[in-house]
Design a protein around this motif. Structure first.
Motif, mmCIF file in Angstrom:
data_model
loop_
_atom_site.group_PDB
_atom_site.id
_atom_site.type_symbol
_atom_site.label_atom_id
_atom_site.label_comp_id
_atom_site.label_asym_id
_atom_site.label_seq_id
_atom_site.Cartn_x
_atom_site.Cartn_y
_atom_site.Cartn_z
ATOM 1 N N LYS A 1 -39.850 48.839 38.427
ATOM 2 C CA LYS A 1 -40.315 47.673 37.665
ATOM 3 C C LYS A 1 -41.480 46.998 38.403
ATOM 4 O O LYS A 1 -42.460 46.568 37.787
ATOM 5 N N ALA A 2 -41.369 46.913 39.730
ATOM 6 C CA ALA A 2 -42.419 46.288 40.534
ATOM 7 C C ALA A 2 -43.701 47.116 40.541
ATOM 8 O O ALA A 2 -44.797 46.572 40.692
ATOM 9 N N LYS B 1 -39.234 42.102 29.493
ATOM 10 C CA LYS B 1 -38.200 42.665 28.614
ATOM 11 C C LYS B 1 -38.384 44.171 28.459
ATOM 12 O O LYS B 1 -37.411 44.932 28.405
ATOM 13 N N LEU B 2 -39.627 44.622 28.389
ATOM 14 C CA LEU B 2 -39.910 46.056 28.302
ATOM 15 C C LEU B 2 -39.410 46.765 29.561
ATOM 16 O O LEU B 2 -38.753 47.809 29.478
ATOM 17 N N LEU B 3 -39.716 46.215 30.724
ATOM 18 C CA LEU B 3 -39.324 46.848 31.987
ATOM 19 C C LEU B 3 -37.806 46.885 32.129
ATOM 20 O O LEU B 3 -37.245 47.887 32.595
ATOM 21 N N ASP B 4 -37.138 45.806 31.721
ATOM 22 C CA ASP B 4 -35.668 45.781 31.784
ATOM 23 C C ASP B 4 -35.060 46.785 30.812
ATOM 24 O O ASP B 4 -33.993 47.351 31.071
ATOM 25 N N GLN B 5 -35.723 46.998 29.695
ATOM 26 C CA GLN B 5 -35.212 47.916 28.676
ATOM 27 C C GLN B 5 -35.237 49.364 29.152
ATOM 28 O O GLN B 5 -34.320 50.140 28.846
ATOM 29 N N TYR B 6 -36.269 49.739 29.926
ATOM 30 C CA TYR B 6 -36.461 51.150 30.258
ATOM 31 C C TYR B 6 -36.097 51.535 31.689
ATOM 32 O O TYR B 6 -35.889 52.719 31.959
ATOM 33 N N THR C 1 -54.364 41.624 32.267
ATOM 34 C CA THR C 1 -54.627 41.329 30.855
ATOM 35 C C THR C 1 -54.752 39.828 30.621
ATOM 36 O O THR C 1 -54.942 39.395 29.484
ATOM 37 N N GLY C 2 -54.603 39.040 31.692
ATOM 38 C CA GLY C 2 -54.629 37.590 31.540
ATOM 39 C C GLY C 2 -53.276 37.023 31.131
ATOM 40 O O GLY C 2 -53.189 35.861 30.731
ATOM 41 N N LEU C 3 -52.225 37.834 31.229
ATOM 42 C CA LEU C 3 -50.874 37.400 30.880
ATOM 43 C C LEU C 3 -49.980 37.413 32.108
ATOM 44 O O LEU C 3 -50.335 37.968 33.149
ATOM 45 N N GLY C 4 -48.790 36.831 31.973
ATOM 46 C CA GLY C 4 -47.747 36.923 32.977
ATOM 47 C C GLY C 4 -46.604 37.755 32.448
ATOM 48 O O GLY C 4 -46.560 38.104 31.258
ATOM 49 N N PRO C 5 -45.619 38.097 33.285
ATOM 50 C CA PRO C 5 -44.510 38.966 32.850
ATOM 51 C C PRO C 5 -43.678 38.386 31.720
ATOM 52 O O PRO C 5 -43.034 39.139 30.984
ATOM 53 N N ASN C 6 -43.652 37.058 31.584
ATOM 54 C CA ASN C 6 -42.799 36.426 30.570
ATOM 55 C C ASN C 6 -43.538 36.046 29.296
ATOM 56 O O ASN C 6 -42.944 35.467 28.388
ATOM 57 N N ASP C 7 -44.821 36.372 29.202
ATOM 58 C CA ASP C 7 -45.625 35.952 28.052
ATOM 59 C C ASP C 7 -45.463 36.892 26.866
ATOM 60 O O ASP C 7 -45.345 38.120 27.027
ATOM 61 N N ALA C 8 -45.497 36.319 25.668
ATOM 62 C CA ALA C 8 -45.453 37.106 24.437
ATOM 63 C C ALA C 8 -46.629 38.071 24.382
ATOM 64 O O ALA C 8 -47.715 37.779 24.886
ATOM 65 N N ALA C 9 -46.400 39.232 23.777
ATOM 66 C CA ALA C 9 -47.378 40.319 23.614
ATOM 67 C C ALA C 9 -47.591 41.106 24.895
ATOM 68 O O ALA C 9 -48.340 42.082 24.914
ATOM 69 N N GLY C 10 -46.918 40.719 25.972
ATOM 70 C CA GLY C 10 -47.027 41.492 27.207
ATOM 71 C C GLY C 10 -46.422 42.874 27.079
ATOM 72 O O GLY C 10 -46.829 43.810 27.762
ATOM 73 N N PHE D 1 -41.567 49.987 11.003
ATOM 74 C CA PHE D 1 -42.852 49.458 11.469
ATOM 75 C C PHE D 1 -42.722 47.987 11.853
ATOM 76 O O PHE D 1 -43.215 47.551 12.899
ATOM 77 N N LYS D 2 -42.029 47.211 11.024
ATOM 78 C CA LYS D 2 -41.804 45.789 11.337
ATOM 79 C C LYS D 2 -41.010 45.643 12.631
ATOM 80 O O LYS D 2 -41.288 44.770 13.458
ATOM 81 N N ARG D 3 -40.014 46.507 12.831
ATOM 82 C CA ARG D 3 -39.214 46.443 14.053
ATOM 83 C C ARG D 3 -40.074 46.727 15.282
ATOM 84 O O ARG D 3 -39.972 46.041 16.309
ATOM 85 N N GLU D 4 -40.933 47.741 15.185
ATOM 86 C CA GLU D 4 -41.757 48.118 16.326
ATOM 87 C C GLU D 4 -42.814 47.056 16.640
ATOM 88 O O GLU D 4 -43.079 46.769 17.809
ATOM 89 N N VAL D 5 -43.408 46.475 15.605
ATOM 90 C CA VAL D 5 -44.375 45.402 15.844
ATOM 91 C C VAL D 5 -43.679 44.196 16.465
ATOM 92 O O VAL D 5 -44.209 43.551 17.383
ATOM 93 N N GLY D 6 -42.473 43.901 15.997
ATOM 94 C CA GLY D 6 -41.709 42.807 16.587
ATOM 95 C C GLY D 6 -41.432 43.044 18.055
ATOM 96 O O GLY D 6 -41.472 42.115 18.872
ATOM 97 N N SER D 7 -41.166 44.302 18.407
ATOM 98 C CA SER D 7 -40.935 44.658 19.810
ATOM 99 C C SER D 7 -42.221 44.521 20.629
ATOM 100 O O SER D 7 -42.190 44.078 21.776
ATOM 101 N N MET D 8 -43.346 44.878 20.020
ATOM 102 C CA MET D 8 -44.628 44.822 20.720
ATOM 103 C C MET D 8 -44.977 43.417 21.194
ATOM 104 O O MET D 8 -45.629 43.244 22.220
ATOM 105 N N ILE D 9 -44.573 42.405 20.440
ATOM 106 C CA ILE D 9 -44.967 41.045 20.795
ATOM 107 C C ILE D 9 -43.973 40.372 21.745
ATOM 108 O O ILE D 9 -44.107 39.194 22.061
ATOM 109 N N LYS D 10 -42.983 41.138 22.209
ATOM 110 C CA LYS D 10 -42.095 40.615 23.241
ATOM 111 C C LYS D 10 -42.812 40.623 24.586
ATOM 112 O O LYS D 10 -43.937 41.108 24.715
ATOM 113 N N SER D 11 -42.169 40.132 25.608
ATOM 114 C CA SER D 11 -42.778 40.023 26.935
ATOM 115 C C SER D 11 -42.661 41.326 27.720
ATOM 116 O O SER D 11 -41.839 42.198 27.424
ATOM 117 N N ALA D 12 -43.477 41.442 28.764
ATOM 118 C CA ALA D 12 -43.497 42.647 29.591
ATOM 119 C C ALA D 12 -42.205 42.818 30.376
ATOM 120 O O ALA D 12 -41.730 43.946 30.568
#
Length: 521
Positions: A193-194, A181-186, A203-212, A168-179
C-alpha cells in the motif's frame, strides 16, 4: 503593432505543444513569456555545481510520452534531437523500519514480487490491472479529449452499453471513491500500500480525497506501462525541440514579455499588451490561472456573474518544495534494486501520507512528510560528471501559508525564512541518512527552492501549489476551472484558456494545449 495569427501567453508545456501544432498548421505564432527563459516548469540548468544538470522544477515525462501531443509530434521532436531514456524500475518505497519494495515495468515480475511480499497481493494486483484495462479506453479518452465532445459522449455511451448500465454506474461510483479505499480493497500488505500511496500526491489529491481511486489506477497502470521516461541530457531538450518546430515554421519566442491586458473588441479577441508593446492576433491562448485570466487580463471586459463566482471559488492546494543535490557518489541503499529506481518515496505508509496532507492543509510543517527522491542519473549519466550523481527531491505536503511546525521544533513566526527552510531540510536529510548512510558525506552542494520561490518563478504556482489548483472532484473534467465553458473556450471569442488550471488538469502532458490548438482552424 506586430501582427500574428496566434499569440500564446506563457511558455510551459501546454503553450509549447499548442505553438508547435499551430505552427505546423501554418499559423504565424508568437509565444510571450514573462521570465527570461522558455519552458515554464521545465527548466534545466547547472544549478548546484558545474557539470551537474538539474531539472529545477518538473522532472519526469510519462504523461507527455503517453499523451496525444507526443504521438503527433514525435517524428519532429526526434528530428530535432530529442531522445528519451527510461528505467525498468520506475518507483520504489522505503518505510521507517527500512523495509522496501519496488515496481517494475513487467507485469509478470510485479505479480511475482508482490506475491513474495504478501501471499495473494500479487494476484490481486493482476486483478486490479485487468479491471482497469477493461475501463482504460474510456478513462484515457476522457483524460485526452474534451469531456463534452461528441467523441467523449460516444465513448461513454459505448462503454455503458458494453458493460450494461447497472455495472457501468457501479464502476463509475467506485472510481470516485478515495485512493485509500482502493488500496485497502486490493492489498493486505502495508508495504505494498505504501509503494503506491504517495503517488496520489502527484495528482494534487490526498489518499482520502474523492476521485483518488481512479487516479491511483491510472498512475499505477502508467508506471508499469510507460516507466519514468526523461529526456537524455535534461528536460530542456524537450523545450528546445518544441521551440525548433515553432521557429522553423516562422514562429518566434519573446522573453521578458509580461502580458498585462488582452485587447477585446465587441466580445472578440484582437491581441495582447505588455508594458512596452501591443501584439495583434486573431487567436490568443492564455496559459494562466483563472484569477490571472479573468481578474487581471480581462479586468475591463464584462463577464457573466456565474463565471465570476466560479473564479472566486477556484481553490489552490498544498504547496511543494524542491531540494537539489550534487553528489560525489551514488547512495548506498540497503536494497540494491533501489539504485535503479527513478523515484523512491520515503514514507510511513497510507496513514502517514494522509496525516502529512492534513498537517500541510492546516498550515503546519509535517512531522514526517513524504520524501520523493528522484534519481535521474541512475539511468541518464550524461547529467553529471563521470561517477557523480544528482538527487532531485520533491516535498508535496507543504503549507502555502506557514503557521507552525507539527513537531513543535521549528519557529515559523516569520514564514519561510532561510532558518526555517534549513531546519526543515535538516529533518529531511536525517531521515534519508537512516536508509542511505553515506548520504551526508556524498553531498557536494545543495539548493533549496521554497514554496515562495516556486511562485516567484512561475505565477501559475499560486502559493507554491505545483498543480495550479486543487484537483478535487469539483475541479476536474468539465468543472476545471468552470462548467460555464467547454473545449477551453471563454466568453471572449477566439480566446482559449489552457494550462494546468484547465482540463485535464495538472501534470507534464501538454494535453490542454493540444486540445485547444486543434479547435483552431
Amino acid at each position: 503593432m506586430e501582427s500574428f495569427d496566434s499569440i500564446i501567453i506563457g511558455s510551459g508545456i501546454n503553450s509549447l505543444t499548442a505553438a508547435a501544432i499551430l505552427s505546423k498548421k501554418g499559423h504565424k505564432v508568437v509565444v510571450l513569456e514573462r521570465n527570461d527563459w522558455i519552458g515554464g516548469c521545465i527548466k534545466t540548468e547547472e544549478l548546484i555545481a558545474p557539470g551537474f544538470k538539474t531539472d529545477v522544477f518538473s522532472g519526469w515525462h510519462p504523461l507527455f510520452v503517453t499523451g496525444p501531443a507526443y504521438a503527433e509530434l514525435k517524428e519532429d521532436l526526434e528530428k530535432y534531437g530529442l531522445e528519451y531514456v527510461n528505467t525498468d524500475v520506475p518507483t520504489g518505497v522505503i518505510l521507517p523500519n527500512n523495509q522496501s519494495a519496488v515496481l517494475y515495468t513487467d507485469r509478470k515480475k510485479n505479480i511475482q514480487t508482490l506475491n513474495q511480499l504478501a501471499a495473494g497481493d500479487g494476484d490481486r494486483y493482476a486483478e486490479l490491472m485487468s479491471n482497469f484495462e477493461g475501463n482504460s479506453e474510456f478513462v484515457f479518452h476522457m483524460l485526452s479529449n474534451e469531456p463534452l465532445s461528441w467523441s467523449s459522449i460516444r465513448t461513454l455511451v459505448k462503454t455503458a452499453r458494453k458493460k450494461g448500465l447497472k455495472e457501468f454506474k457501479r464502476e463509475v461510483g467506485s472510481m470516485i471513491k478515495s485512493a485509500d479505499k482502493l488500496l485497502d480493497q486490493y492489498f493486505e500488505s502495508d508495504l505494498i500500500k505504501a509503494l503506491f500511496a504517495p503517488w496520489i500526491l502527484h495528482t494534487g489529491l490526498g489518499p482520502n480525497d474523492a476521485a483518488g481511486n481512479i487516479m491511483m489506477q491510472v498512475l499505477v497502470f502508467s508506471l508499469e506501462a510507460a516507466g519514468m521516461p526523461i529526456p537524455k541530457g535534461g528536460g530542456d531538450q524537450l523545450v528546445k525541440a518544441l521551440m525548433k518546430i515553432v521557429e522553423n515554421n516562422n514562429g518566434k519566442f519573446i522573453t521578458n514579455a509580461d502580458v498585462k491586458n488582452l485587447i477585446v473588441e465587441n466580445g472578440v479577441i484582437k491581441g495582447a499588451k505588455t508594458e512596452e508593446k501591443e501584439y495583434k492576433s486573431k487567436y490568443v491562448l492564455a496559459n494562466v490561472t483563472p484569477h490571472q485570466l479573468y481578474q487581471e487580463l480581462l479586468q475591463d471586459t464584462p463577464l457573466p456573474k456565474s463565471l465570476q463566482s466560479d473564479v472566486r471559488n477556484y481553490d489552490y492546494g498544498n504547496a511543494a518544495m524542491q531540494i537539489h543535490y550534487a553528489l560525489d557518489t551514488s547512495l548506498n541503499w540497503e536494497n540494491p534494486e533501489l539504485n535503479k529506481v527513478a523515484m523512491i518515496n520515503l514514507t510511513s505508509g497510507v496513514e502517514g501520507v494522509s496525516q502529512s496532507v492534513n498537517e500541510a492543509y492546516n498550515g503546519l510543517l509535517p512531522k514526517e512528510g513524504t520524501i520523493a527522491v528522484g534519481q535521474h542519473t541512475a539511468f541518464d549519466p550524461s547529467r553529471a560528471p563521470d561517477g557523480k550523481h544528482t538527487l532531485w527531491i520533491q516535498l508535496l505536503e507543504m503549507p502555502h501559508v506557514l503557521k507552525g511546525d507539527a513537531l513543535g521544533e521549528i519557529v515559523t513566526t516569520n514564514g519561510y525564512t532561510k532558518e526555517v527552510l534549513e531546519a526543515y531540510v535538516d529533518r529531511i536529510e536525517k531521515r534519508i541518512v537512516q536508509h542511505a548512510p553515506n548520504f551526508k558525506e556524498a553531498i557536494i552542494n545543495r539548493k533549496i527552492i521554497s514554496p515562495v520561490q516556486l511562485e516567484s518563478a512561475n505565477r501559475n504556482l499560486v502559493g507554491g501549489d505545483p498543480y495550479s489548483g486543487v484537483a478535487s472532484i469539483d475541479q476536474l473534467l468539465l468543472w476545471r476551472p468552470s462548467s460555464k465553458y467547454t473545449k477551453h473556450d471563454t466568453p471572449v471569442k477566439n480566446l482559449y484558456h489552457i494550462g494546468a488550471s484547465t482540463h485535464p488538469g495538472p501534470g507534464l502532458g501538454g494535453t490542454s494545449g493540444y486540445l485547444a490548438a486543434h479547435h483552431i482552424k
